[in-house]
Design an enzyme around this catalytic site. Structure first.
Site, PDB file in Angstrom:
ATOM      1  N   SER A  66       0.858  -1.186   0.000  1.00 34.47           N
ATOM      2  CA  SER A  66       0.000   0.000   0.000  1.00 34.47           C
ATOM      3  C   SER A  66       0.888   1.227   0.000  1.00 34.47           C
ATOM      4  O   SER A  66       2.028   1.193   0.503  1.00 34.47           O
ATOM      5  CB  SER A  66      -0.885   0.013   1.250  1.00 34.47           C
ATOM      6  OG  SER A  66      -1.529   1.274   1.408  1.00 34.47           O
TER       7      SER A  66
ATOM      8  N   TYR B 279      -1.791  -1.117  10.277  1.00 30.69           N
ATOM      9  CA  TYR B 279      -1.829  -1.196   8.810  1.00 30.69           C
ATOM     10  C   TYR B 279      -0.592  -0.545   8.215  1.00 30.69           C
ATOM     11  O   TYR B 279       0.076  -1.130   7.360  1.00 30.69           O
ATOM     12  CB  TYR B 279      -3.094  -0.511   8.301  1.00 30.69           C
ATOM     13  CG  TYR B 279      -3.284  -0.637   6.804  1.00 30.69           C
ATOM     14  CD1 TYR B 279      -3.787  -1.807   6.252  1.00 30.69           C
ATOM     15  CD2 TYR B 279      -2.966   0.413   5.941  1.00 30.69           C
ATOM     16  CE1 TYR B 279      -3.967  -1.935   4.881  1.00 30.69           C
ATOM     17  CE2 TYR B 279      -3.142   0.298   4.574  1.00 30.69           C
ATOM     18  CZ  TYR B 279      -3.647  -0.872   4.047  1.00 30.69           C
ATOM     19  OH  TYR B 279      -3.815  -0.994   2.693  1.00 30.69           O
TER      20      TYR B 279
END
Length: 256
Positions: free
Chosen positions: A149, A163
């Site tokens: 990401s 995350y």
């Protein structure tokens, strides 16, 4: 140089984790259309089987539901997968989770759930499928594509501590795996997507216009954008790209 052949996936066996929805579904659809024999997995049996049935509109796609959140679940999936496909050409480690919570209250559950699925599972699934991915040096390499990401490369606005950490770790794990597995005829790379509409990225899904205004390309990503990137790395075109993270974000990282 036959340029069309560089991106050919005809007959390749491709496995996409988290392939029933979101970015995984977009990649799986691209692979199916490109001619690959695709196996998707997801925790929800119904969602996995429904997605595979939909994807069979364009070609070969099979569902193999599994819970990859634990090593035991990963082992079970790998065993069933290898009975079905003893030789794998492409593995896309896409299954993931996100957890947002204020620093003051951020929980251990929110840490473990995300780090285990986003970082631990890609390592152990690649390890369990190593023999099926391994290729002699005189054969074309197999491919592992980890879905990271842009939050693993730069800071997003939300308090998604586990995350951010897991995706940054996955970028570095990709490099470590790449330098080890290239000797086994396995090419490992990653993709760092930006804003794509999905259940996980509800901001891009539910408020795409406002989100697009923050991106230099002035739009959120389309299914074709992420599928094209994955096809590039999975095909002959990406053979000489080793241990890299391809950023697919419309320039968002540059503008942060």
């Amino acid at each position: 140089m036959a340029l069309a052949g560089l991106f050919d996936l005809e007959g390749a066996v491709a496995v996409v984790t988290g392939g029933s929805r979101g970015i995984g579904r977009m990649i799986a659809e691209g692979f199916v259309i490109a001619g690959a024999r695709v196996v998707i997995t997801a925790r929800s049996v119904e969602e996995c089987e429904t997605a595979a049935a939909d994807l069979r509109t364009w070609g070969d796609c099979r569902a193999l539901p599994a819970d990859l959140s634990t090593v035991a679940g990963t082992d079970d999936f790998a065993g069933r997968l290898l009975e079905l496909e003893p030789r794998i050409d492409v593995l896309v480690n896409n299954a993931g989770a996100v957890w947002g919570e204020a620093f003051e209250t951020f929980s251990e559950a929110g840490w473990d759930k995300v780090v285990d699925l986003n970082l631990k599972t890609p390592f152990f699934l690649t390890q369990r499928l190593h023999a099926a991915l391994r290729r002699p040096q005189d054969e074309p390499p197999s491919k592992v594509v980890n879905i990271a990401s842009i939050d693993g490369l730069s800071l997003g606005a939300h308090e998604t501590y586990s995350y951010h950490a897991s995706k940054a770790g996955l970028v570095h794990l990709t490099r470590r795996l790449a330098i080890r597995l290239i000797d086994d005829g396995i090419v490992v790379n990653a993709i760092a997507p930006g804003a794509f509409a999905s259940r996980m990225n509800k901001w891009a899904r539910d408020d795409g216009e406002a989100h697009a205004a923050l991106i230099p390309a002035r739009r959120i990503g389309s299914p074709a954008d992420i599928a094209a990137a994955a096809i590039y790395l999975a095909s002959r075109a990406g053979d000489y790209v080793v241990g890299e993270t391809l950023v697919v974000d419309g320039g968002a990282t540059l503008a942060r």
